[in-house]
Design a protein around this motif. Sequence first.
Motif, short mmCIF file in Angstrom:
data_model
loop_
_atom_site.label_atom_id
_atom_site.label_comp_id
_atom_site.label_asym_id
_atom_site.label_seq_id
_atom_site.Cartn_x
_atom_site.Cartn_y
_atom_site.Cartn_z
N LEU A 139 -2.95 16.76 11.15
CA LEU A 139 -4.06 16.27 11.70
C LEU A 139 -3.44 14.62 11.18
CD1 LEU A 139 -6.86 18.37 10.66
CD2 LEU A 139 -6.04 17.88 13.24
N PHE A 140 -3.76 13.71 12.22
CA PHE A 140 -3.53 12.31 11.88
C PHE A 140 -4.65 12.02 10.84
CE2 PHE A 140 -1.63 11.49 16.35
CZ PHE A 140 -0.27 11.70 15.74
N ARG A 141 -5.72 12.39 10.68
CA ARG A 141 -6.77 11.88 9.70
C ARG A 141 -6.52 12.30 8.49
NH1 ARG A 141 -10.15 16.69 9.03
NH2 ARG A 141 -9.97 17.97 10.93
N GLU A 142 -5.37 13.12 8.26
CA GLU A 142 -5.05 13.56 6.85
C GLU A 142 -3.72 12.80 6.41
OE1 GLU A 142 -4.37 17.79 7.44
OE2 GLU A 142 -6.54 18.10 7.25
N SER A 143 -3.31 11.88 7.33
CA SER A 143 -2.25 11.10 6.98
C SER A 143 -2.62 9.58 6.59
CB SER A 143 -1.42 11.29 8.24
OG SER A 143 -0.22 10.01 8.13
N GLY B 91 -5.58 0.34 10.64
CA GLY B 91 -5.19 -1.04 9.98
C GLY B 91 -5.35 -1.22 8.58
N ARG B 92 -5.98 -0.02 7.82
CA ARG B 92 -6.17 -0.13 6.48
C ARG B 92 -6.82 1.39 5.94
NH1 ARG B 92 -9.65 -3.11 4.32
NH2 ARG B 92 -10.61 -1.52 3.05
N HIS B 93 -6.70 1.27 4.63
CA HIS B 93 -7.19 2.83 3.95
C HIS B 93 -8.68 2.43 3.42
CE1 HIS B 93 -2.56 3.43 3.17
NE2 HIS B 93 -2.94 4.23 3.99
N ASP B 94 -9.27 3.36 3.24
CA ASP B 94 -10.56 3.55 2.87
C ASP B 94 -10.90 4.37 1.96
OD1 ASP B 94 -12.16 5.54 4.26
OD2 ASP B 94 -11.47 4.27 5.91
N ALA B 95 -11.93 4.49 1.05
CA ALA B 95 -12.11 5.57 0.09
C ALA B 95 -12.33 6.64 0.70
CB ALA B 95 -13.14 4.74 -0.94
N ASP B 96 -12.72 6.90 1.87
CA ASP B 96 -13.31 8.17 2.46
C ASP B 96 -12.12 8.97 3.16
OD1 ASP B 96 -15.57 8.13 1.25
OD2 ASP B 96 -16.41 6.86 2.67
N GLY B 97 -10.93 7.99 3.44
CA GLY B 97 -10.09 8.61 4.14
C GLY B 97 -8.94 9.21 3.47
N ALA B 98 -7.68 9.33 4.30
CA ALA B 98 -6.52 9.66 3.48
C ALA B 98 -5.84 8.77 2.61
CB ALA B 98 -5.62 10.28 4.71
N SER C 116 0.78 -1.08 -0.04
CA SER C 116 -0.05 0.07 -0.08
C SER C 116 0.87 1.15 0.03
CB SER C 116 -1.03 -0.06 1.26
OG SER C 116 -0.17 -0.11 2.50
N ALA C 117 0.90 2.04 1.15
CA ALA C 117 1.54 3.34 1.19
C ALA C 117 1.94 3.43 2.46
CB ALA C 117 0.90 4.52 0.50
N ASN C 118 3.34 3.70 2.89
CA ASN C 118 3.92 3.91 4.27
C ASN C 118 4.84 5.02 4.20
OD1 ASN C 118 5.72 2.29 3.12
ND2 ASN C 118 6.51 2.06 5.27
N GLU C 119 4.58 5.97 3.16
CA GLU C 119 5.50 7.13 3.10
C GLU C 119 4.63 8.30 2.45
OE1 GLU C 119 8.88 6.07 0.90
OE2 GLU C 119 9.40 4.47 2.08
N ASP C 120 5.10 9.46 2.59
CA ASP C 120 4.35 10.75 2.26
C ASP C 120 5.12 11.30 0.85
OD1 ASP C 120 3.11 13.08 1.81
OD2 ASP C 120 3.95 14.07 3.80
N GLY C 121 4.37 10.85 -0.24
CA GLY C 121 4.93 11.28 -1.64
C GLY C 121 5.12 12.88 -1.74
N LEU D 268 -3.34 8.54 -5.58
CA LEU D 268 -4.74 8.16 -5.76
C LEU D 268 -5.49 8.87 -5.15
CD1 LEU D 268 -4.52 4.08 -4.41
CD2 LEU D 268 -4.88 5.26 -6.61
N ARG D 269 -5.28 10.33 -5.10
CA ARG D 269 -6.44 11.37 -4.72
C ARG D 269 -7.01 11.76 -6.11
NH1 ARG D 269 -2.20 14.97 -1.20
NH2 ARG D 269 -1.72 13.19 0.40
N LEU D 270 -8.43 11.83 -6.04
CA LEU D 270 -9.42 12.01 -7.13
C LEU D 270 -8.85 12.98 -8.26
CD1 LEU D 270 -11.73 11.26 -8.84
CD2 LEU D 270 -13.20 12.86 -7.29
N GLU D 271 -8.48 14.52 -7.20
CA GLU D 271 -7.85 15.59 -8.12
C GLU D 271 -6.94 15.31 -9.09
OE1 GLU D 271 -6.51 16.14 -3.91
OE2 GLU D 271 -8.02 15.14 -4.80
N ASN D 272 -6.15 14.06 -8.56
CA ASN D 272 -4.81 14.04 -9.50
C ASN D 272 -4.98 12.76 -10.48
OD1 ASN D 272 -3.35 15.84 -8.05
ND2 ASN D 272 -2.92 14.50 -6.28
N TYR D 273 -5.99 12.08 -10.48
CA TYR D 273 -6.06 10.88 -11.42
C TYR D 273 -5.76 10.94 -12.57
CZ TYR D 273 -7.60 5.97 -12.09
OH TYR D 273 -7.62 4.79 -12.36
#
Length: 360
Positions: free
Chosen positions: A220-224, A233-240, A14-19, A245-250
């Motif tokens: 904010l942790f909710r933005e990470s 324990g996971r990513h979901d479509a409504d979270g960070a 998945s992703a464990n770094e900040d691009g 993979l952000r819609l605005e960059n697709y």
Amino acid sequence: MELMGFFQNLNFSSANEDGETELRALAGARRIVCLTGSGTRPLDMLLSTAEEVVALDINPIQNALLELKIVAIRSLEYEDLLAFLGIAKSTSRLSVYHKLRPALLSASRTIWDQKRHIIKAGVWHAGKWEKLLLWNSRFLKLLRGRDIEQLMRAPDLETQARLWVAKFANSKLQTALEMIGRDWIWRWVMREPAGEFLPPPQEVGKRLNDDFSRAARTFLFRESDFAALIFNGRHDADGALPVHLRLENYDLLRSRLGSLRIIEGGLADLPNLHLGQFDGFSLSDFGSYSNREFYEECWKGILAVAAPEARYCERIFMNDLPLPFETVSIDGPFSAALSSSDKAIIYRIRTGQIHGAGDG
């Protein structure tokens, strides 16, 4: 170093770094070489202005994962991609894979044909690292489930920082967070060679406590997306989600896929791969898997293909090795600023320039 057992598994997915950190550090680079890992970092780098991004990994399974993601991004609309990867719910991933399969190279088809159970469950959370974080998040929730919900819903930094100090810092939950840096977890659960290079538990605990305490006051942790893995324990479509993979960059991401090239090999192999020169190096935390000798060999490979004044971005988890060549400089203020803002929390960022070729 004997790493081949590790490099035959799906370790990261998945992703464990900040691009966004790498995009800032390597801004303006024309050709970037990037360790493949889960594929997130190379895909993030497509949002730069680079003419070419070369993804490099000694592990064919990690490269096959990136190829699968590329084919899926090229073929699927945004919501369908999230469902196929496993970020959103789906009951049709195998049928989608059947449609994507002809676009894969034969080596990747062979790998994924043998791992259809992973496709069915969703590849995004299938890596050994992701499974460890899922297990750890369940343990955290047993200790402080309601407090974690409050933390991830904090409306502002002041509230979040206050919650962290009151509920988490120097608590049993803080001890549970330290598990992600314990050597026995890396050696016996993850079977990670990086476990050999971790510092003593007391130092690990202090560094992680400092890292999370600083992060609680910074963003904010909710933005990470990294915090989402740690606490949920996971990513979901409504979270960070990672930046690519952000819609605005697709749409931009899809338009740049032709600029991405996948190569099997390691950093030390770069002089023999005949790839030309690079002026950008996205190195992740390769030092976590390196003794001093191997670390130097990797840097020799980098120096051999570095263009004049090339930039690099390296992540440091716990194995803080000194740079082996004086021709590689560190931009201290910029590194400190990136370390402070990086939403992957547990890394220190080292960035700077490469001023000349190595001596070996």
